[in-house]
Design a protein around this motif. Sequence first.
Motif, PDB file in Angstrom:
ATOM      1  N   ALA A 170      31.452  22.497 -18.689  1.00 29.72           N
ATOM      2  CA  ALA A 170      30.874  23.773 -18.268  1.00 29.72           C
ATOM      3  C   ALA A 170      30.504  24.632 -19.483  1.00 29.72           C
ATOM      4  O   ALA A 170      29.428  25.237 -19.511  1.00 29.72           O
ATOM      5  N   ALA A 171      31.373  24.668 -20.471  1.00 32.57           N
ATOM      6  CA  ALA A 171      31.100  25.458 -21.674  1.00 32.57           C
ATOM      7  C   ALA A 171      29.857  24.935 -22.386  1.00 32.57           C
ATOM      8  O   ALA A 171      28.993  25.716 -22.809  1.00 32.57           O
ATOM      9  N   GLU A 172      29.756  23.630 -22.497  1.00 30.31           N
ATOM     10  CA  GLU A 172      28.598  23.046 -23.168  1.00 30.31           C
ATOM     11  C   GLU A 172      27.314  23.316 -22.386  1.00 30.31           C
ATOM     12  O   GLU A 172      26.293  23.704 -22.971  1.00 30.31           O
ATOM     13  N   GLU A 173      27.337  23.138 -21.076  1.00 32.27           N
ATOM     14  CA  GLU A 173      26.133  23.370 -20.268  1.00 32.27           C
ATOM     15  C   GLU A 173      25.686  24.830 -20.333  1.00 32.27           C
ATOM     16  O   GLU A 173      24.496  25.115 -20.430  1.00 32.27           O
ATOM     17  N   ALA A 174      26.630  25.743 -20.264  1.00 31.46           N
ATOM     18  CA  ALA A 174      26.275  27.165 -20.347  1.00 31.46           C
ATOM     19  C   ALA A 174      25.685  27.491 -21.716  1.00 31.46           C
ATOM     20  O   ALA A 174      24.711  28.241 -21.819  1.00 31.46           O
ATOM     21  N   PHE A 175      26.252  26.905 -22.767  1.00 30.29           N
ATOM     22  CA  PHE A 175      25.731  27.159 -24.109  1.00 30.29           C
ATOM     23  C   PHE A 175      24.325  26.562 -24.268  1.00 30.29           C
ATOM     24  O   PHE A 175      23.437  27.206 -24.832  1.00 30.29           O
ATOM     25  N   VAL A 176      24.112  25.363 -23.772  1.00 27.41           N
ATOM     26  CA  VAL A 176      22.785  24.743 -23.859  1.00 27.41           C
ATOM     27  C   VAL A 176      21.764  25.573 -23.078  1.00 27.41           C
ATOM     28  O   VAL A 176      20.630  25.756 -23.528  1.00 27.41           O
ATOM     29  N   LEU A 177      22.164  26.118 -21.934  1.00 28.96           N
ATOM     30  CA  LEU A 177      21.279  27.007 -21.190  1.00 28.96           C
ATOM     31  C   LEU A 177      20.952  28.249 -22.023  1.00 28.96           C
ATOM     32  O   LEU A 177      19.798  28.669 -22.100  1.00 28.96           O
ATOM     33  N   ALA A 178      21.960  28.821 -22.669  1.00 29.79           N
ATOM     34  CA  ALA A 178      21.718  29.975 -23.546  1.00 29.79           C
ATOM     35  C   ALA A 178      20.748  29.604 -24.666  1.00 29.79           C
ATOM     36  O   ALA A 178      19.861  30.385 -25.003  1.00 29.79           O
ATOM     37  N   CYS A 179      20.915  28.412 -25.221  1.00 25.25           N
ATOM     38  CA  CYS A 179      20.015  27.954 -26.292  1.00 25.25           C
ATOM     39  C   CYS A 179      18.571  27.868 -25.803  1.00 25.25           C
ATOM     40  O   CYS A 179      17.642  28.162 -26.565  1.00 25.25           O
ATOM     41  N   SER A 180      18.378  27.468 -24.553  1.00 24.22           N
ATOM     42  CA  SER A 180      17.013  27.373 -24.025  1.00 24.22           C
ATOM     43  C   SER A 180      16.424  28.756 -23.736  1.00 24.22           C
ATOM     44  O   SER A 180      15.212  28.921 -23.741  1.00 24.22           O
ATOM     45  N   CYS A 181      17.276  29.748 -23.488  1.00 32.54           N
ATOM     46  CA  CYS A 181      16.809  31.112 -23.199  1.00 32.54           C
ATOM     47  C   CYS A 181      16.542  31.922 -24.456  1.00 32.54           C
ATOM     48  O   CYS A 181      15.615  32.730 -24.487  1.00 32.54           O
ATOM     49  N   ILE A 182      17.382  31.746 -25.467  1.00 33.99           N
ATOM     50  CA  ILE A 182      17.271  32.552 -26.694  1.00 33.99           C
ATOM     51  C   ILE A 182      17.375  31.659 -27.932  1.00 33.99           C
ATOM     52  O   ILE A 182      18.244  31.882 -28.777  1.00 33.99           O
ATOM     53  N   PRO A 183      16.523  30.659 -28.072  1.00 35.49           N
ATOM     54  CA  PRO A 183      16.645  29.732 -29.198  1.00 35.49           C
ATOM     55  C   PRO A 183      16.659  30.459 -30.545  1.00 35.49           C
ATOM     56  O   PRO A 183      15.819  31.312 -30.804  1.00 35.49           O
ATOM     57  N   GLY A 184      17.676  30.129 -31.339  1.00 31.73           N
ATOM     58  CA  GLY A 184      17.785  30.688 -32.681  1.00 31.73           C
ATOM     59  C   GLY A 184      18.343  32.098 -32.756  1.00 31.73           C
ATOM     60  O   GLY A 184      18.625  32.591 -33.838  1.00 31.73           O
ATOM     61  N   GLN A 185      18.506  32.754 -31.623  1.00 30.06           N
ATOM     62  CA  GLN A 185      19.079  34.100 -31.625  1.00 30.06           C
ATOM     63  C   GLN A 185      20.598  34.004 -31.511  1.00 30.06           C
ATOM     64  O   GLN A 185      21.157  32.927 -31.421  1.00 30.06           O
ATOM     65  N   MET A 186      21.255  35.127 -31.498  1.00 27.66           N
ATOM     66  CA  MET A 186      22.712  35.139 -31.441  1.00 27.66           C
ATOM     67  C   MET A 186      23.204  35.234 -29.996  1.00 27.66           C
ATOM     68  O   MET A 186      22.628  35.947 -29.179  1.00 27.66           O
ATOM     69  N   VAL A 187      24.257  34.475 -29.722  1.00 29.08           N
ATOM     70  CA  VAL A 187      24.925  34.518 -28.422  1.00 29.08           C
ATOM     71  C   VAL A 187      26.402  34.761 -28.687  1.00 29.08           C
ATOM     72  O   VAL A 187      26.956  34.269 -29.668  1.00 29.08           O
TER      73      VAL A 187
END
Length: 120
Positions: free
Chosen positions: A42-59
């Motif tokens: 779940a942690a990995e999937e949520a992070f990958v989703l964040a990466c697709s929404c804000i690539p290269g930005q900070m999360v």
Amino acid sequence: MNSVSLRLEATPALARLVRMTAANIAVLSSMSVDRVEDLRMAAEEAFVLACSCIPGQMVTVDFDADDQHVGMTFDMGDASIVEGDDSASTYADLILTSVCDSYEKLSNPTRLVLDMKADV
């Protein structure tokens, strides 16, 4: 209650860091090995989703755990979560809905909020 916060660049190369942190936090809860694996996924999937929404930005990923649950919040600021036909979002929704006890997408600020109860 145990709390940990990560602030990192939204790049898939850092997914392992998020996944391993989630597993270590899960050990603080009363989770079985199978449930820890679900939490890692779940942690990995949520992070990958964040990466697709804000690539290269900070999360920012906030973890909180006690003997009853582990919660995770992925804060993406003012980003938009891609919906609909986007395969990354659709796949992440499927995984997160099936393994988490609670999964929400929030906006203003944009966040993914996940909660998983301990099973032991």
